[in-house]
Design an enzyme around this catalytic site. Structure first.
Site, PDB file in Angstrom:
ATOM      1  N   HIS A   1     -17.018   7.059  -3.364  1.00  0.00           N
ATOM      2  CA  HIS A   1     -16.071   7.178  -2.241  1.00  0.00           C
ATOM      3  C   HIS A   1     -14.643   6.777  -2.627  1.00  0.00           C
ATOM      4  CE1 HIS A   1     -19.743   7.690  -0.173  1.00  0.00           C
ATOM      5  NE2 HIS A   1     -19.997   6.441   0.139  1.00  0.00           N
TER       6      HIS A   1
ATOM      7  N   LEU B   1     -32.010   8.079   5.417  1.00  0.00           N
ATOM      8  CA  LEU B   1     -30.897   9.041   5.458  1.00  0.00           C
ATOM      9  C   LEU B   1     -31.266  10.258   6.307  1.00  0.00           C
ATOM     10  CD1 LEU B   1     -28.042   9.589   4.168  1.00  0.00           C
ATOM     11  CD2 LEU B   1     -29.254  11.172   2.692  1.00  0.00           C
TER      12      LEU B   1
HETATM   13  P1  NDP Z   1     -35.249   5.712   1.474  1.00  0.00           P
HETATM   14  O1  NDP Z   1     -35.490   4.498   0.671  1.00  0.00           O
HETATM   15  O2  NDP Z   1     -35.374   5.644   2.960  1.00  0.00           O
HETATM   16  O3  NDP Z   1     -36.239   6.825   0.881  1.00  0.00           O
HETATM   17  C1  NDP Z   1     -36.394   8.122   1.424  1.00  0.00           C
HETATM   18  C2  NDP Z   1     -37.833   8.527   1.304  1.00  0.00           C
HETATM   19  O4  NDP Z   1     -38.140   8.747  -0.061  1.00  0.00           O
HETATM   20  C3  NDP Z   1     -38.813   7.502   1.762  1.00  0.00           C
HETATM   21  O5  NDP Z   1     -39.035   7.598   3.156  1.00  0.00           O
HETATM   22  C4  NDP Z   1     -40.035   7.851   0.984  1.00  0.00           C
HETATM   23  O6  NDP Z   1     -40.786   8.802   1.684  1.00  0.00           O
HETATM   24  C5  NDP Z   1     -39.530   8.567  -0.252  1.00  0.00           C
HETATM   25  N1  NDP Z   1     -39.791   7.822  -1.488  1.00  0.00           N
HETATM   26  C6  NDP Z   1     -40.286   8.302  -2.635  1.00  0.00           C
HETATM   27  N2  NDP Z   1     -40.377   7.400  -3.577  1.00  0.00           N
HETATM   28  C7  NDP Z   1     -39.930   6.277  -3.067  1.00  0.00           C
HETATM   29  C8  NDP Z   1     -39.755   4.966  -3.560  1.00  0.00           C
HETATM   30  N3  NDP Z   1     -40.057   4.652  -4.827  1.00  0.00           N
HETATM   31  N4  NDP Z   1     -39.262   4.047  -2.741  1.00  0.00           N
HETATM   32  C9  NDP Z   1     -38.921   4.347  -1.483  1.00  0.00           C
HETATM   33  N5  NDP Z   1     -39.065   5.600  -0.957  1.00  0.00           N
HETATM   34  C10 NDP Z   1     -39.564   6.544  -1.736  1.00  0.00           C
HETATM   35  O7  NDP Z   1     -33.847   6.300   1.048  1.00  0.00           O
HETATM   36  P2  NDP Z   1     -32.652   6.763   1.963  1.00  0.00           P
HETATM   37  O8  NDP Z   1     -33.174   7.752   2.943  1.00  0.00           O
HETATM   38  O9  NDP Z   1     -31.912   5.584   2.424  1.00  0.00           O
HETATM   39  O10 NDP Z   1     -31.714   7.478   0.910  1.00  0.00           O
HETATM   40  C11 NDP Z   1     -32.023   8.716   0.344  1.00  0.00           C
HETATM   41  C12 NDP Z   1     -30.973   9.052  -0.697  1.00  0.00           C
HETATM   42  O11 NDP Z   1     -29.719   9.121  -0.067  1.00  0.00           O
HETATM   43  C13 NDP Z   1     -30.843   7.991  -1.778  1.00  0.00           C
HETATM   44  O12 NDP Z   1     -30.538   8.626  -2.979  1.00  0.00           O
HETATM   45  C14 NDP Z   1     -29.668   7.145  -1.317  1.00  0.00           C
HETATM   46  O13 NDP Z   1     -29.022   6.546  -2.385  1.00  0.00           O
HETATM   47  C15 NDP Z   1     -28.804   8.209  -0.659  1.00  0.00           C
HETATM   48  N6  NDP Z   1     -27.920   7.693   0.373  1.00  0.00           N
HETATM   49  C16 NDP Z   1     -28.439   7.038   1.452  1.00  0.00           C
HETATM   50  C17 NDP Z   1     -27.607   6.581   2.448  1.00  0.00           C
HETATM   51  C18 NDP Z   1     -28.160   5.901   3.659  1.00  0.00           C
HETATM   52  O14 NDP Z   1     -27.348   5.516   4.515  1.00  0.00           O
HETATM   53  N7  NDP Z   1     -29.452   5.741   3.800  1.00  0.00           N
HETATM   54  C19 NDP Z   1     -26.137   6.776   2.363  1.00  0.00           C
HETATM   55  C20 NDP Z   1     -25.717   7.519   1.210  1.00  0.00           C
HETATM   56  C21 NDP Z   1     -26.598   7.955   0.256  1.00  0.00           C
HETATM   57  P3  NDP Z   1     -42.367   8.953   1.528  1.00  0.00           P
HETATM   58  O15 NDP Z   1     -42.908   7.602   1.210  1.00  0.00           O
HETATM   59  O16 NDP Z   1     -42.777   9.470   2.851  1.00  0.00           O
HETATM   60  O17 NDP Z   1     -42.516   9.918   0.430  1.00  0.00           O
HETATM   61  C1  BG6 Z   2     -22.624   4.673   1.840  1.00  0.00           C
HETATM   62  C2  BG6 Z   2     -22.985   3.382   1.184  1.00  0.00           C
HETATM   63  O1  BG6 Z   2     -22.449   5.681   0.895  1.00  0.00           O
HETATM   64  O2  BG6 Z   2     -21.416   4.503   2.558  1.00  0.00           O
HETATM   65  C3  BG6 Z   2     -23.102   2.270   2.205  1.00  0.00           C
HETATM   66  O3  BG6 Z   2     -24.212   3.543   0.514  1.00  0.00           O
HETATM   67  C4  BG6 Z   2     -21.838   2.171   3.020  1.00  0.00           C
HETATM   68  O4  BG6 Z   2     -23.367   1.032   1.588  1.00  0.00           O
HETATM   69  C5  BG6 Z   2     -21.489   3.534   3.580  1.00  0.00           C
HETATM   70  O5  BG6 Z   2     -22.071   1.253   4.074  1.00  0.00           O
HETATM   71  C6  BG6 Z   2     -20.151   3.505   4.266  1.00  0.00           C
HETATM   72  O6  BG6 Z   2     -19.981   4.726   4.894  1.00  0.00           O
HETATM   73  P1  BG6 Z   2     -19.093   4.852   6.185  1.00  0.00           P
HETATM   74  O7  BG6 Z   2     -19.133   6.303   6.522  1.00  0.00           O
HETATM   75  O8  BG6 Z   2     -19.699   3.993   7.225  1.00  0.00           O
HETATM   76  O9  BG6 Z   2     -17.743   4.373   5.782  1.00  0.00           O
END
Ligand code: NDP
Ligand code: BG6
Length: 498
Positions: free
Chosen positions: A249, A18
């Site tokens: 959403h 993210l």
């Molecule tokens: P990631 O799985 O990429 O995790 C983010 C970072 O968290 C990792 O790079 C890692 O960094 C750290 N981390 C700490 N503990 C853990 C673990 N147990 N497993 C994996 N990573 C861990 O998550 P996202 O960046 O995809 O998502 C972050 C938040 O945003 C989540 O709550 C997700 O639900 C939400 N979200 C994400 C979206 C997306 O498109 N990615 C969309 C909407 C919401 P390090 O190891 O360096 O500490």
């Molecule tokens: C995120 C969901 O919140 O929204 C994803 O975790 C989904 O699974 C995404 O693909 C959709 O977002 P958008 O902006 O592409 O409609």
């Protein structure tokens, strides 16, 4: 534009997806457009081993891959990145939070700024409690009001796993922050087209008088994606579409399309109306869950003429996974405005097309003036709000075909964002991060609307746990989803706007 206060933005999980795809590109986009505080610090907090320089390199890559403003010149990036730091840390160790506290104090003094801090939790939810406890234990937030500084926390969806865990997460957050310091991100609310729902409804005199059960027959809300689960298997397989899309959403879209006009256009008045609306959504009994909710999981198929694998074949997904990658449901809102109007809501992955839209169908004519002319089945009027792509609104009406014969055909009156405003809307994350820094909570979920949405979702999850699982996979990738979703509307003599 608000005069933004100097801010320190701490990103937990700064090495993650993210942060890479959304947060850093948005921060840079805002900075480049001048929508950023003059004095700012961005600090990454994560376990991955970076130093400041290698961290900045990854951010440069993120921005160049995902920012609306790309390609980014090195000179500009050097100016921006002078204020970026990285703190290699452990989420469960107090020492890391002590260092963070010392860092924010030292930087505030070095930059001669108040210690205004935004704590952005961009980690998996399993880490939230550690981070909140870390912040609490070293007193990172205490006393900020007295000193005239702000502390804000940003939390990403899903806010919890079910009603109970959402309530616990909330309690934990509220043990450190006040509700007006908590920014629960639902990035759909940052989309221009979603914000425009309220403008469309309440800035025009012509729609609101007919926006009710007297004139509206039914409403469809669809978020169709052609992408699959991608690299997020670990997260998605525990969530499914019900938690990933429906709880947040889709409930937000439902709220905006159906709320009453708020007293004022401000954060609490709008959110009060959302709470009222969600409270009016009819509770689903086990029977309703059986009859009015459909779940699906994608099988192999073709997307854009290319073969794609089934959900259970995706990396990180168990061969017997029962996670839903599609969900559809029929809801009723028991209030004066909407009594008797069905709302059909669906969301899913690996579907035939990518589109998010709200379709409002008006009742058929009370009397067909043209019946004797051979025109029997005129299409009913509808308003289609396209959230994405081709952002816009179209109103479907019947018009006389030119010629001597009376022939009425459906035509569209179309408003398209790009052609009307000659610009592309800002990224949702840019808008949301701007609002966080300026302290405007209008576009963020409040604890009560979030919990009420969980109440509905949890009743469905409970229902599912008592029912036999469907025979998954039950729809082909590249299709419109399981046939049961079509049947949900067919039973009412309707069909989805595919
Ligand atoms: P990631 O799985 O990429 O995790 C983010 C970072 O968290 C990792 O790079 C890692 O960094 C750290 N981390 C700490 N503990 C853990 C673990 N147990 N497993 C994996 N990573 C861990 O998550 P996202 O960046 O995809 O998502 C972050 C938040 O945003 C989540 O709550 C997700 O639900 C939400 N979200 C994400 C979206 C997306 O498109 N990615 C969309 C909407 C919401 P390090 O190891 O360096 O500490
Ligand atoms: C995120 C969901 O919140 O929204 C994803 O975790 C989904 O699974 C995404 O693909 C959709 O977002 P958008 O902006 O592409 O409609």
């Amino acid at each position: 534009m608000a005069n933004l206060k100097p801010s320190i933005i701490v990103i937990f999980g700064a090495s993650g997806d993210l942060a890479h795809v959304k947060i850093f590109p948005a921060l840079y986009g805002l900075w480049e457009e001048g929508f950023f505080p003059e004095t700012f610090i961005i600090a990454g907090f994560a376990r991955t081993k970076f130093d400041d320089e290698s961290f900045k390199k990854t951010i440069f890559e993120s921005i160049n891959s995902y920012c609306r403003k790309r390609p980014v010149s090195e000179d500009n990036f050097i100016n921006f990145s002078k204020h970026i730091y990285y703190l290699p840390s452990q989420y469960a160790e107090q020492e890391s939070f002590k260092k963070l506290s010392e860092f924010t104090t030292a930087k505030a003094s070095e930059y001669n700024m108040p210690k205004n801090v935004v704590y952005y939790l961009s980690t998996p939810p399993s880490v939230y409690d550690n981070v909140i406890d870390g912040i609490k234990n070293v007193g990172l937030v205490s006393g900020t009001f007295k000193s005239g500084c702000f502390s804000r926390v940003v939390i990403e969806k899903p806010f919890g796993y079910d009603y109970k865990s959402a309530e616990e997460l909330n309690k934990n957050l509220l043990s450190v922050f006040n509700e007006d310091e908590i920014y629960r991100i639902d990035h759909y609310l940052g989309k221009e087209t979603v914000q425009n729902i309220l403008a469309f409804r309440f800035a025009n005199a012509i729609f609101e008088p007919i926006w009710n059960n007297k004139y509206i027959e039914h409403v469809q809300i669809s978020a169709l994606e052609s992408i699959g689960v991608g690299l997020r298997a670990g997260y998605f397989d525990k969530s499914g579409t019900i938690r990933d899309m429906m709880q947040n959403h889709m409930m937000q879209l439902l709220s905006l399309v159906a709320i009453e006009p708020p007293a004022l256009f401000d954060a609490d008045d709008i959110r009060d109306e959302k709470v009222k609306l969600l409270k009016s959504v009819r509770h689903l009994s086990l029977n309703d869950v059986k009859n009015c909710v459909v779940r699906g999981q994608y099988d192999r198929g073709m997307i854009n003429n290319k073969p794609v694998i089934g959900y259970r074949e995706e990396e990180g997904i168990a061969l017997n996974s029962f996670t839903d990658t599609f969900m559809a449901m029929k809801l009723f809102i028991d209030n004066y405005r909407w009594a008797g109007v069905p709302f059909y809501i669906r969301a899913g992955k690996r579907l035939k097309t990518f589109k998010t839209e709200i379709c409002v169908y008006f009742k058929k004519l009370p009397y067909s003036l043209f019946a004797k002319t051979g025109i029997e089945n005129m299409r009913q009027n509808s308003v289609i709000i396209t959230i994405q792509p081709n952002e816009g609104i179209s109103i479907n009406i019947g018009a006389k075909m030119p010629g001597f014969k009376l022939d009425i055909e459906p035509v569209n009156m179309v408003f398209n964002y790009r052609s009307s405003f000659k610009l592309s809307p800002p990224e949702a994350y840019e808008r949301l991060i701007y609002d966080i820094i300026s302290g405007d909570q209008t576009l963020f979920a409040r604890y009560d609307d979030m919990l009420i949405a969980w109440e509905l979702i949890t009743s469905i999850l409970n229902g599912w746990s008592k029912m036999e699982s469907p025979a998954f996979p039950n729809y082909e990738a590249g299709s419109w989803g399981p046939k049961e979703a079509d049947n949900l509307l067919k039973a009412d003599g309707l069909s989805w706007n595919n």
